[in-house]
Design an enzyme around this catalytic site. Structure first.
Site, mmCIF file in Angstrom:
data_model
loop_
_atom_site.group_PDB
_atom_site.id
_atom_site.type_symbol
_atom_site.label_atom_id
_atom_site.label_comp_id
_atom_site.label_asym_id
_atom_site.label_seq_id
_atom_site.Cartn_x
_atom_site.Cartn_y
_atom_site.Cartn_z
ATOM 1 N N LYS A 45 0.828 -1.214 0.000
ATOM 2 C CA LYS A 45 0.000 0.000 0.000
ATOM 3 C C LYS A 45 0.861 1.262 0.000
ATOM 4 C CE LYS A 45 -4.249 -1.738 0.302
ATOM 5 N NZ LYS A 45 -5.280 -2.165 1.234
ATOM 6 N N ARG A 55 -3.936 -10.070 4.390
ATOM 7 C CA ARG A 55 -4.075 -10.214 2.931
ATOM 8 C C ARG A 55 -2.785 -9.708 2.301
ATOM 9 N NH1 ARG A 55 -5.506 -6.923 -1.320
ATOM 10 N NH2 ARG A 55 -6.682 -7.899 -3.007
HETATM 11 N N1 HH2 Z 1 -7.063 -3.885 -0.718
HETATM 12 C C1 HH2 Z 1 -7.134 -3.984 -2.046
HETATM 13 C C2 HH2 Z 1 -8.055 -4.826 -2.652
HETATM 14 N N2 HH2 Z 1 -8.900 -5.572 -1.916
HETATM 15 N N3 HH2 Z 1 -9.684 -6.258 0.187
HETATM 16 C C3 HH2 Z 1 -9.648 -6.181 1.509
HETATM 17 N N4 HH2 Z 1 -10.477 -6.923 2.254
HETATM 18 N N5 HH2 Z 1 -8.757 -5.352 2.154
HETATM 19 C C4 HH2 Z 1 -7.896 -4.560 1.474
HETATM 20 O O1 HH2 Z 1 -7.127 -3.809 2.109
HETATM 21 C C5 HH2 Z 1 -7.907 -4.628 0.043
HETATM 22 C C6 HH2 Z 1 -8.840 -5.501 -0.574
HETATM 23 C C7 HH2 Z 1 -6.233 -3.181 -2.906
HETATM 24 O O2 HH2 Z 1 -6.592 -3.487 -4.175
HETATM 25 P P1 HH2 Z 1 -5.777 -3.308 -5.470
HETATM 26 O O3 HH2 Z 1 -5.454 -1.892 -5.507
HETATM 27 O O4 HH2 Z 1 -6.544 -3.842 -6.606
HETATM 28 O O5 HH2 Z 1 -4.450 -4.092 -5.296
HETATM 29 P P2 HH2 Z 1 -4.163 -5.554 -4.791
HETATM 30 O O6 HH2 Z 1 -5.348 -6.399 -5.099
HETATM 31 O O7 HH2 Z 1 -2.940 -5.949 -5.560
HETATM 32 O O8 HH2 Z 1 -3.913 -5.426 -3.330
#
Ligand code: HH2
Length: 279
Positions: free
Chosen positions: A221, A255
């Site tokens: 992040k 995650r």
């Molecule tokens: N962060 C992302 C996507 N899904 N789900 C949960 N429960 N918590 C999170 O912090 C979370 C999430 C970030 O999404 P994205 O920007 O698509 O990147 P990546 O999936 O590679 O983490």
């Protein structure tokens, strides 16, 4: 709160669980052809499983700030072959989506969990999960992905996120989704400044007081980049430190992109935490 029910899977929460991220977006696996995208995603997922992932979180739409929305059909086309293949091998698969149509398709293909950054607020989402035996991760987000980072505002971020999650837990229970199927998540980076994210991480135990397992998603992040000056591809050490800070404050699921690194960190963590008195 000792066990998470996700379809036919049962997970003890005595030790933190690792959810491995499997992105099936065009920028995830070079620019191979469409079929190759699914194959590459499946290969990647199986590697994460070998490294010790408990759950595989398959997503076909990026929710990064400013990311372009993906049409329902396209999202289903991306995730379905991957979910079918992994669930067919007995893996615990989560689908990372906010769309009820995608949830329905994924559950039909064997997904055991829905991971929704909108916490089932889309019309029909709550009913879709209630009609299944899947677990669900309810995440807090202020605004929507396209504009959420423009001007996040809270009077008391921890209290507001906690109240939101408490309301969503109540909505799920009222719809017939039992607590044993619920996970909550403060949604690091989703409509939050660095200070908001740090306050949530520092006080994560206040969310854990809700009596529902807490998931922390900090991997790669931007807050890690802000604190270390590192690009997205070089945030693994920072990510492990942040995830452990979350686990120390009660997170029961993490995650992550790098499952092997997280597993090593948790091996040490668990050994220290489980040491008997007098040894
Ligand atoms: N962060 C992302 C996507 N899904 N789900 C949960 N429960 N918590 C999170 O912090 C979370 C999430 C970030 O999404 P994205 O920007 O698509 O990147 P990546 O999936 O590679 O983490």
């Amino acid at each position: 709160m000792s066990c998470l029910h996700a379809g036919s899977h049962r997970f003890s929460l005595a030790r933190p669980l690792v959810m491995g991220i499997v992105n099936v977006t065009p920028d995830s696996f070079s620019d191979e052809g469409r079929l190759d995208d699914s194959r590459a995603a499946i290969r990647h997922a199986l590697k994460l499983l070998e490294e010790g992932a408990d759950i595989l979180d398959v997503g076909g739409e990026s929710t990064r700030p400013g990311a372009v929305a993906v049409a329902v059909d396209e999202e289903i086309r991306r995730v379905l072959p991957v979910i079918e293949a992994l669930a067919g091998r007995g893996c615990a698969v989560s689908v990372d989506t906010m769309k009820p149509e995608v949830m329905r398709a994924a559950l039909g293909a064997g997904a055991a969990m829905v991971n929704d950054v909108m916490a089932l607020r889309a019309p029909g989402a709550l009913e879709t999960v209630a009609a299944s035996t899947a677990a669900v991760c309810l995440m807090h987000m202020q605004g929507e992905p396209q504009r959420m980072q423009q001007a996040p505002f809270y009077t008391d971020v921890v209290e507001e996120v906690k109240e939101f999650l408490q309301d969503r837990v109540a909505a799920c229970e009222a719809a017939g989704i039992g607590r044993e199927r619920l996970v909550i998540d403060p949604g690091f980076g989703f409509g939050k400044t660095l200070e908001h994210n740090l306050a949530l991480l520092r006080h994560l135990n206040r969310l854990a007081e809700l009596g529902v397992p807490v998931l922390a998603g900090l991997s790669r992040k931007s807050m890690l980049g802000t604190l270390t000056g590192r690009d997205v591809g070089a945030r693994e050490f920072a990510g492990v430190a942040a995830q452990l800070a979350a686990v120390a404050r009660g997170a029961r699921l993490v995650r992550v992109h790098n499952v092997a690194a997280m597993r090593d960190a948790l091996a040490i963590w668990n050994a220290v935490e489980e040491q008997q008195d007098g040894t």
